[in-house]
Each structure stands twice: as C-alpha cells, then as structure tokens.
Design a protein around this motif. Structure first.
Motif, mmCIF file in Angstrom:
data_model
loop_
_atom_site.group_PDB
_atom_site.id
_atom_site.type_symbol
_atom_site.label_atom_id
_atom_site.label_comp_id
_atom_site.label_asym_id
_atom_site.label_seq_id
_atom_site.Cartn_x
_atom_site.Cartn_y
_atom_site.Cartn_z
ATOM 1 N N ILE A 116 1.026 -1.274 0.125
ATOM 2 C CA ILE A 116 0.013 -0.086 -0.048
ATOM 3 C C ILE A 116 0.814 1.359 -0.122
ATOM 4 C CG2 ILE A 116 -1.599 1.120 1.406
ATOM 5 C CD1 ILE A 116 -3.045 -1.356 2.146
ATOM 6 N N VAL A 117 2.076 1.212 0.838
ATOM 7 C CA VAL A 117 2.706 2.334 0.838
ATOM 8 C C VAL A 117 3.504 2.662 -0.585
ATOM 9 C CG1 VAL A 117 5.124 3.154 1.827
ATOM 10 C CG2 VAL A 117 3.293 2.227 3.348
ATOM 11 N N LEU A 118 3.738 1.652 -1.026
ATOM 12 C CA LEU A 118 4.295 1.705 -2.527
ATOM 13 C C LEU A 118 3.536 2.188 -3.681
ATOM 14 C CD1 LEU A 118 6.719 -1.363 -2.705
ATOM 15 C CD2 LEU A 118 7.466 0.858 -2.789
ATOM 16 N N VAL A 119 2.260 1.755 -3.476
ATOM 17 C CA VAL A 119 1.357 2.142 -4.510
ATOM 18 C C VAL A 119 1.052 3.686 -4.183
ATOM 19 C CG1 VAL A 119 -1.113 2.183 -5.391
ATOM 20 C CG2 VAL A 119 0.265 -0.081 -4.858
ATOM 21 N N ILE A 120 0.890 4.071 -2.821
ATOM 22 C CA ILE A 120 0.715 5.567 -2.752
ATOM 23 C C ILE A 120 1.794 6.220 -3.025
ATOM 24 C CG2 ILE A 120 0.097 7.208 -0.613
ATOM 25 C CD1 ILE A 120 -1.533 5.037 0.780
ATOM 26 N N GLY A 121 3.045 5.771 -2.755
ATOM 27 C CA GLY A 121 4.027 6.587 -3.233
ATOM 28 C C GLY A 121 4.160 6.620 -4.675
ATOM 29 N N GLY A 122 3.874 5.615 -5.285
ATOM 30 C CA GLY A 122 3.774 5.879 -6.952
ATOM 31 C C GLY A 122 2.764 6.798 -7.321
ATOM 32 N N ILE A 123 1.771 6.805 -6.668
ATOM 33 C CA ILE A 123 0.537 7.675 -7.295
ATOM 34 C C ILE A 123 1.290 9.386 -7.093
ATOM 35 C CG2 ILE A 123 -1.583 8.755 -6.643
ATOM 36 C CD1 ILE A 123 -2.368 6.085 -5.985
ATOM 37 N N LEU A 124 2.168 9.552 -6.321
ATOM 38 C CA LEU A 124 2.740 10.820 -5.727
ATOM 39 C C LEU A 124 4.041 10.779 -6.461
ATOM 40 C CD1 LEU A 124 2.155 10.975 -1.874
ATOM 41 C CD2 LEU A 124 0.746 12.200 -3.885
ATOM 42 N N PHE A 160 5.122 12.617 -8.905
ATOM 43 C CA PHE A 160 5.457 13.676 -9.483
ATOM 44 C C PHE A 160 6.509 14.528 -8.589
ATOM 45 C CE2 PHE A 160 1.459 14.322 -7.506
ATOM 46 C CZ PHE A 160 1.854 15.197 -6.661
ATOM 47 N N LEU A 161 6.582 13.948 -7.306
ATOM 48 C CA LEU A 161 7.126 14.538 -6.180
ATOM 49 C C LEU A 161 8.627 14.025 -6.427
ATOM 50 C CD1 LEU A 161 5.049 14.201 -3.229
ATOM 51 C CD2 LEU A 161 5.727 16.307 -4.723
ATOM 52 N N PRO A 162 9.802 14.634 -6.060
ATOM 53 C CA PRO A 162 11.205 14.336 -6.005
ATOM 54 C C PRO A 162 11.152 12.801 -5.007
ATOM 55 C CG PRO A 162 11.047 16.388 -5.338
ATOM 56 C CD PRO A 162 9.657 16.137 -5.399
ATOM 57 N N VAL A 163 12.199 12.024 -5.301
ATOM 58 C CA VAL A 163 12.546 10.652 -4.565
ATOM 59 C C VAL A 163 11.253 9.606 -4.928
ATOM 60 C CG1 VAL A 163 12.894 9.487 -2.660
ATOM 61 C CG2 VAL A 163 13.546 11.937 -2.991
ATOM 62 N N LEU A 164 10.088 10.074 -4.966
ATOM 63 C CA LEU A 164 8.954 8.989 -5.307
ATOM 64 C C LEU A 164 9.125 8.997 -6.674
ATOM 65 C CD1 LEU A 164 6.297 10.254 -2.884
ATOM 66 C CD2 LEU A 164 7.946 8.554 -2.403
ATOM 67 N N GLY A 165 8.440 7.909 -7.189
ATOM 68 C CA GLY A 165 8.251 7.648 -8.647
ATOM 69 C C GLY A 165 7.195 6.843 -9.108
ATOM 70 N N PHE A 166 6.791 6.882 -10.448
ATOM 71 C CA PHE A 166 5.596 5.884 -10.676
ATOM 72 C C PHE A 166 6.133 4.541 -10.947
ATOM 73 C CE2 PHE A 166 4.655 10.397 -12.602
ATOM 74 C CZ PHE A 166 3.583 10.351 -12.220
ATOM 75 N N MET A 210 6.883 2.882 -8.498
ATOM 76 C CA MET A 210 6.707 2.293 -7.232
ATOM 77 C C MET A 210 5.158 1.523 -7.278
ATOM 78 S SD MET A 210 7.879 5.121 -4.716
ATOM 79 C CE MET A 210 7.696 4.591 -3.184
ATOM 80 N N VAL A 211 4.343 2.139 -8.165
ATOM 81 C CA VAL A 211 2.879 1.457 -8.325
ATOM 82 C C VAL A 211 3.089 -0.078 -8.665
ATOM 83 C CG1 VAL A 211 0.897 1.680 -9.872
ATOM 84 C CG2 VAL A 211 1.968 3.702 -8.802
ATOM 85 N N PRO A 212 3.595 -0.388 -10.052
ATOM 86 C CA PRO A 212 3.669 -1.720 -10.270
ATOM 87 C C PRO A 212 4.411 -2.498 -9.160
ATOM 88 C CG PRO A 212 5.041 -0.338 -11.889
ATOM 89 C CD PRO A 212 4.308 0.506 -11.171
ATOM 90 N N LEU A 213 5.421 -2.164 -8.385
ATOM 91 C CA LEU A 213 6.154 -3.022 -7.474
ATOM 92 C C LEU A 213 5.248 -3.144 -6.349
ATOM 93 C CD1 LEU A 213 8.969 -4.215 -6.603
ATOM 94 C CD2 LEU A 213 9.425 -1.927 -5.773
ATOM 95 N N GLY A 214 4.406 -1.983 -5.962
ATOM 96 C CA GLY A 214 3.417 -2.199 -4.705
ATOM 97 C C GLY A 214 2.326 -3.228 -5.093
ATOM 98 N N LEU A 215 1.854 -3.312 -6.311
ATOM 99 C CA LEU A 215 0.897 -4.239 -6.877
ATOM 100 C C LEU A 215 1.514 -5.612 -6.918
ATOM 101 C CD1 LEU A 215 -0.740 -2.428 -9.857
ATOM 102 C CD2 LEU A 215 -1.797 -2.707 -7.454
ATOM 103 N N LEU A 216 2.693 -5.798 -7.217
ATOM 104 C CA LEU A 216 3.507 -7.124 -7.282
ATOM 105 C C LEU A 216 3.616 -7.537 -5.962
ATOM 106 C CD1 LEU A 216 4.974 -9.032 -8.843
ATOM 107 C CD2 LEU A 216 7.049 -7.614 -8.281
#
Length: 83
Positions: A32-40, A42-48, A50-56
């Motif tokens: 859940i943290v990875l998916v939420i971080g991926g949704i964000l 556009f912010l520095p450090v976080l990246g898109f 993270m969404v597929p990794l969180g779903l994995l």
C-alpha cells in the motif's frame, strides 16, 4: 543456510524472484505504501515505478491482483515467444 533461503517468501515475475517480508501485515503495508508513493510520483524521490512494485507485493496476498499479474505475465510471455 539453504533451508533459510527456501523458507524465504518471494514473488516470481518472469525470470526474477523478488524477496518480500514474511509477515502478511508487513506485505500489505509495504504494498500500500509503494502504491501511494507511486501515485505521488511527480514529487522528487518518489516515482511512478513504485505502483507496479506495490501491486506486485500485494499480489502475494490478494487473489484479484494475482490474477491481473498472471494475465500480464502470460501476455508478455506470448509476445516474447513471437520475437
């Protein structure tokens, strides 16, 4: 040492094995943290990425997400065989 490697939880994607936490609660929190971080992303450090990794990570415990992952694996596998 070999027995500890066998008891380790992993998610297999194509030819890679990715280790994940032993605890179901920790896997869900991490996913859940990875998916939420991926949704964000556009912010520095976080990246898109993270969404597929969180779903994995979530696919290990969730049947619905696991089905989506397996369908994608089959689709990508078929495309690789055609080449």
């Amino acid at each position: 040492m070999k027995s500890s490697l066998r008891s380790r939880r992993t998610v297999r994607v194509l030819r890679w094995r990715i280790p994940i936490p032993q605890s179901a609660l920790m896997r869900r929190i991490l996913g859940i943290v990875l998916v939420i971080g991926g949704i964000l992303g556009f912010l520095p450090v976080l990246g898109f990425w993270m969404v597929p990794l969180g779903l994995l990570v979530l696919s290990h415990d969730s049947a619905i997400i696991r089905r989506w992952r397996r369908k994608l694996e089959v689709r990508f596998g078929r495309k690789r065989q055609k080449k």
